[in-house]
Design an enzyme around this catalytic site. Sequence first.
Site, PDB file in Angstrom:
ATOM      1  N   ASP A 313      49.542  96.511 -25.622  1.00 25.30           N
ATOM      2  CA  ASP A 313      50.195  95.646 -26.596  1.00 25.30           C
ATOM      3  C   ASP A 313      49.175  94.779 -27.333  1.00 25.30           C
ATOM      4  OD1 ASP A 313      52.713  94.353 -27.643  1.00 25.30           O
ATOM      5  OD2 ASP A 313      51.768  92.617 -26.707  1.00 25.30           O
ATOM      6  N   GLU A 366      48.863  99.689 -29.699  1.00 22.53           N
ATOM      7  CA  GLU A 366      49.649  99.057 -30.747  1.00 22.53           C
ATOM      8  C   GLU A 366      48.653  98.241 -31.576  1.00 22.53           C
ATOM      9  OE1 GLU A 366      52.992  95.726 -31.742  1.00 22.53           O
ATOM     10  OE2 GLU A 366      51.474  95.464 -30.214  1.00 22.53           O
TER      11      GLU A 366
END
Length: 643
Positions: A313, A366
Amino acid sequence: MRYDVTLFTGDDTYLFNEGSHYRLHQKLGAHLLSVDGVDGTYFAVWAPDARQVFVMGDFNGWDKTCHPLCSRGQSGIWDGFVPGVGKGALYKYHIVSRYRGYRVDKADPFAVYSEVPSNTSSIVWELDYTWGDQAWMQERHKHNALDAPIAIYEVHLGSWMRVPEEGHRPLTYRELAPKLAEYAERMGFTHVEFLPVMEHPFAGSWGYQTTGYFAPTSRYGTPQDFMYLIDYLHQHGIGVILDWVPSHFPTDEHGIGFFDGTHLYEHSDPQKGLHPDWDSFIFNYGRNEVRSFLISSALFWLDKYHVDGLRVDAVASMLYLDYSRKEGEWIPNKYGGRENLEALSFLRRFNEEVYKNYPDVQTIAEESTAWPMVSRPTYVGGLGFGLKWDMGWMHDTLDYMTKNPIFRKYHHNELTFRMLYAFTENFALPLSHDEVVHGKGSLLGKMPGDDWQKFANLRLLLGYMYAQPGKKLLFMGGEFGQWWEWNHDSSLDWHLLTFPPHSSLQRWVEDLNRLYRSESVLHGLEFDPAGFEWVDCSDFERSVISFIRRGRSTGDIILVVCNFTPTPRFNYRVGAPRGGFWREVLNSDAQQYGGGGHGNLGGVEAAPIPYHGRSYSLNLTLPPLGVVFLKSAEQNCMPSERM
């Protein structure tokens, strides 16, 4: 009686302090042992600036000074054996710092199990489990390969499905296992991706503010229960990807922030150590022991829980020192640039260690900027990820799809721009949770027009995604058309499936997955420009695009034509690379999907009429707000075309 017991060898402490010990969970934390015939628990924690460290728990009445740990020299490690402490005991560390009289009670950074929040104690536990997924593990390199079909169903475990008869409580890991496996298998998804399951104090963070980097959240059960969920999914042919957050962590007192009276895990300077968007701490990637901690966490999930991938993330926030900071609020690197050199080094080492030890998994970034070579090997200067989310595609496509079709012709480039960069990375196309929260509305709710047009637009959007090169990711609820944006405190609106428009949309996603998995031309060359070819990308006046997907051989070809207006197009001619019959294998406007039934009666015979620079062409009916997939088999080729 004192027991001089340690799990640390000289090599362990050397590698830990050097930053290259990646199995720290085997040494630090709480470990059940028998010493001289006495059962108990060995505790070990890293606190180099502590003057004293004690372990306290329900076994000693939470006495802060009853059980001191021993310092292991310059390593910064404190450890000790406490007899009589067994599985299930609650514990914390009481740390007395060398500075300013600071004292604090901390949860174990290496705990494998914790109390259900809002309680914060760690729990002594074992990770024994008998796995039944041997067949999956032996074959998973085929399921995770870059040329394999990967269609990911993104799930938040606490809100996928709840139990209304019992106060709308979330399902446990074991209750989820058969329901989620059956659903994902029936829908044709190849993998599920869980929003972070690592322990976190605030449910509203969805797990993205982690305190337990080695502990699955106890909200839904024990570590073995979570293993059972993964095992069950594997036995039903479904891979499991976990979101993992090495970018930042919360400031809760029991967590790893300001651990021993110093900024141990985080940067001490708030311009590098405090995240302005999330009010959370940022890891000090330049500290050797922190790198060991984080990479040990990553390998722990791959090892102990058999997970098939880690989606990292907020990579962009790690790469840039000025991320979300104004001028004068950040510190340049030693060369005067904005790149976070320590984070770059960490990410490359993380990927090298993952693929060295588990070559049959995938890491996914990401990353929302144009940072080059995110999914390229480290030996050529890349970051080493296997896949990267195509955030640009997600933004551009949703921006286009939310516009009234009357105005779409003025934004045609938002559809076509992607192909200028589509093969610079190994992209996954995400329609993720990020797009259905914070007032953004659901996917269905974003679509313009009346209800019929909303469903048609969403079918078109999903069909367009599956037709494009790149792996697929869809957040839960999007597959049947949630009306409301996602709420982590409630279940998905499964009752909507009693209404034909929603059940028909669900059937469309199921058939898209089946086609994507069964047709190698749709997944075999997703990262190779040889697998994609425009037929016509310039018909902005009618908001129509057409392109071809190819495989490795001269075999099957699939032609995709998308009509982004609510006007059906009759006698629409599209160039074709070969003659013969082109079978219509999917049509989003078919009545079984809730459409109006416009189509091509099963297929079209190619005519020897040159068009779009090709020797043949098809005379098609394009459904309104629809996409059609037409397949040409190799036997349709003329002999000269096979040469």
